[in-house]
Design a protein around this motif. Structure first.
Motif, PDB file in Angstrom:
ATOM      1  N   PHE A 192      -2.773  46.598  27.949  1.00  0.00           N
ATOM      2  CA  PHE A 192      -3.653  47.736  27.662  1.00  0.00           C
ATOM      3  C   PHE A 192      -2.844  48.835  26.986  1.00  0.00           C
ATOM      4  O   PHE A 192      -1.699  49.113  27.366  1.00  0.00           O
ATOM      5  CB  PHE A 192      -4.252  48.258  28.965  1.00  0.00           C
ATOM      6  N   SER A 193      -3.439  49.482  26.007  1.00  0.00           N
ATOM      7  CA  SER A 193      -2.833  50.644  25.354  1.00  0.00           C
ATOM      8  C   SER A 193      -3.811  51.807  25.404  1.00  0.00           C
ATOM      9  O   SER A 193      -5.012  51.619  25.166  1.00  0.00           O
ATOM     10  CB  SER A 193      -2.504  50.331  23.895  1.00  0.00           C
ATOM     11  N   PRO A 194      -3.342  53.014  25.687  1.00  0.00           N
ATOM     12  CA  PRO A 194      -4.241  54.173  25.642  1.00  0.00           C
ATOM     13  C   PRO A 194      -4.970  54.314  24.316  1.00  0.00           C
ATOM     14  O   PRO A 194      -6.094  54.809  24.277  1.00  0.00           O
ATOM     15  CB  PRO A 194      -3.297  55.354  25.902  1.00  0.00           C
ATOM     16  N   LYS A 195      -4.345  53.870  23.217  1.00  0.00           N
ATOM     17  CA  LYS A 195      -5.008  53.989  21.921  1.00  0.00           C
ATOM     18  C   LYS A 195      -6.226  53.060  21.801  1.00  0.00           C
ATOM     19  O   LYS A 195      -7.067  53.251  20.922  1.00  0.00           O
ATOM     20  CB  LYS A 195      -4.028  53.713  20.773  1.00  0.00           C
ATOM     21  N   SER A 196      -6.328  52.063  22.707  1.00  0.00           N
ATOM     22  CA  SER A 196      -7.464  51.139  22.699  1.00  0.00           C
ATOM     23  C   SER A 196      -8.537  51.529  23.703  1.00  0.00           C
ATOM     24  O   SER A 196      -9.491  50.779  23.920  1.00  0.00           O
ATOM     25  CB  SER A 196      -6.979  49.714  22.997  1.00  0.00           C
ATOM     26  N   ASP A 197      -8.407  52.698  24.312  1.00  0.00           N
ATOM     27  CA  ASP A 197      -9.305  53.097  25.390  1.00  0.00           C
ATOM     28  C   ASP A 197     -10.766  53.112  24.942  1.00  0.00           C
ATOM     29  O   ASP A 197     -11.651  52.596  25.641  1.00  0.00           O
ATOM     30  CB  ASP A 197      -8.897  54.473  25.913  1.00  0.00           C
ATOM     31  N   GLU A 198     -11.044  53.668  23.786  1.00  0.00           N
ATOM     32  CA  GLU A 198     -12.420  53.747  23.307  1.00  0.00           C
ATOM     33  C   GLU A 198     -13.009  52.360  23.080  1.00  0.00           C
ATOM     34  O   GLU A 198     -14.180  52.105  23.409  1.00  0.00           O
ATOM     35  CB  GLU A 198     -12.468  54.566  22.017  1.00  0.00           C
TER      36      GLU A 198
END
Length: 345
Positions: A192-198
């Motif tokens: 998981f990456s924060p940039k993929s949250d959406e």
């Protein structure tokens, strides 16, 4: 946000110092302990062994391979650990990929989402213990269809401590993430990456919106395993994880059928992933690791000095959909409480 600790799966031999690490984690107020399996150590035996030395930690598998056991076998194991631990079991399951499923477990891989749906339904029927378990699906039949004809529906001899043990799905692709939101109690991402949250919030929302969805965004758990390497030099910290990232992005699957590679590609690392996979599949794993950019590691892991790690937690990770960060890696003794508190605050 809650904090977990990952014991992972073994490489050449049992990891050293895990028992001490688990004891330290429980004393610090860490919430959960997680184990894993691929094609070496299993997830359930270490969980029971180390979990027996704890009194409060939730005990989760991240993940149990569905192809390694029938759904009734995993339901039996889960209700056994749940009894022994006083109701602390979390059953994390996943479909894995065709390389492992067909190459190691000798099971067919096609239609993994459909197989997952059947698997979960059967486990819940075992724990509910309302009737002898019967099921007629594409992947599982109880009693078995086409055998001796002597099979009969059975009900678990054991009365489960909890009739509804939490099930988390390991998932990476959007369809599988939506399935987790629809039928499970939680989701265990990988890389998981924060940039993929959406992107992931949209997939989860699709699952929550389906008719009969089991949970909502308000009571759904998301426990992500996040690698942590503490070092005053960010490059040296990231270098420790580059072989791991290269293994997953480059070697865990065939060309065109590597779900981990797909995850990093969606983050914007498509060009790097293509080169990493090319080198890995050519047998040059050392060069594949060197081809992993440091920023690619920083997208999915906590690396560097404690100040940077805590800042990353607060500014990047805390605002995501995650409810638990499971640390794969343990901070230094002098910064341990600070990093754990940064997650929990």
């Amino acid at each position: 946000m809650k904090v977990g600790i990952s014991a992972g799966y073994w490489s050449g031999s049992p990891p050293q110092g895990i028992a001490e690490r688990v004891a330290e984690a429980e004393a610090l107020g860490v919430d959960s302990l997680w184990t894993a399996e691929t094609y070496g150590s299993d997830a359930l035996t270490p969980l029971a062994w180390w979990g027996s030395q704890t009194t409060r930690l939730q005990l989760g598998t991240s993940i149990c391979q569905m192809s390694a056991r029938t759904p009734t076998a995993l339901a039996m194991a889960a209700q056994t650990v749940d009894h022994l631990s006083g109701g602390r079991m979390i059953v994390g399951i996943g479909a894995s990929g065709p390389q492992v499923v067909e190459g190691w477990y000798g099971q067919p891989y096609p239609r993994p989402l459909e197989r997952t749906r059947e698997y979960v339904e059967i486990m819940r029927a075992v724990w509910a213990r309302e009737n002898p378990v019967t099921f007629q699906g594409r992947h599982y039949q109880l009693p078995f269809d086409g055998g001796s004809g002597l099979g009969k529906p059975l009900k678990s001899i054991v009365h489960p401590l909890r009739a509804d043990i939490p099930i988390y799905l390991g998932a990476e692709g959007p369809k599988n993430v939506a399935l987790a939101a629809e039928i499970a109690d939680g989701w265990t991402p990988l890389w998981f990456s924060p940039k993929s949250d959406e992107f992931y919030r949209a997939a989860l929302a699709e699952g929550f919106a389906r008719a009969g969805a089991r949970r909502t965004a308000d009571d759904f758990e998301i426990a992500n395993t996040c690698w942590l390497v503490e070092n005053d030099d960010v490059e040296k910290a990231a270098a420790k994880l580059k072989p791991v990232v290269a293994l997953y992005a480059g070697g865990m699957g065939a060309k065109g059928a590597n779900f981990h590679n797909d995850v990093f590609t969606r983050m914007g690392w498509g060009e790097a992933c293509a080169e990493i996979q090319r080198l890995y599949l050519e047998g040059r794993s050392d060069l594949a690791a060197q081809a992993v950019p440091t920023a690619m590691v920083e997208d999915v892991a906590l690396v560097g000095p404690a100040d940077k790690i805590c800042e990353d937690i607060v500014t990047r990770w805390k605002s995501t959909c995650l409810t638990t960060i499971v640390l794969a890696g343990w901070p230094r003794p002098d910064t341990r409480a600070r990093i754990v508190e940064a997650i929990r605050a």
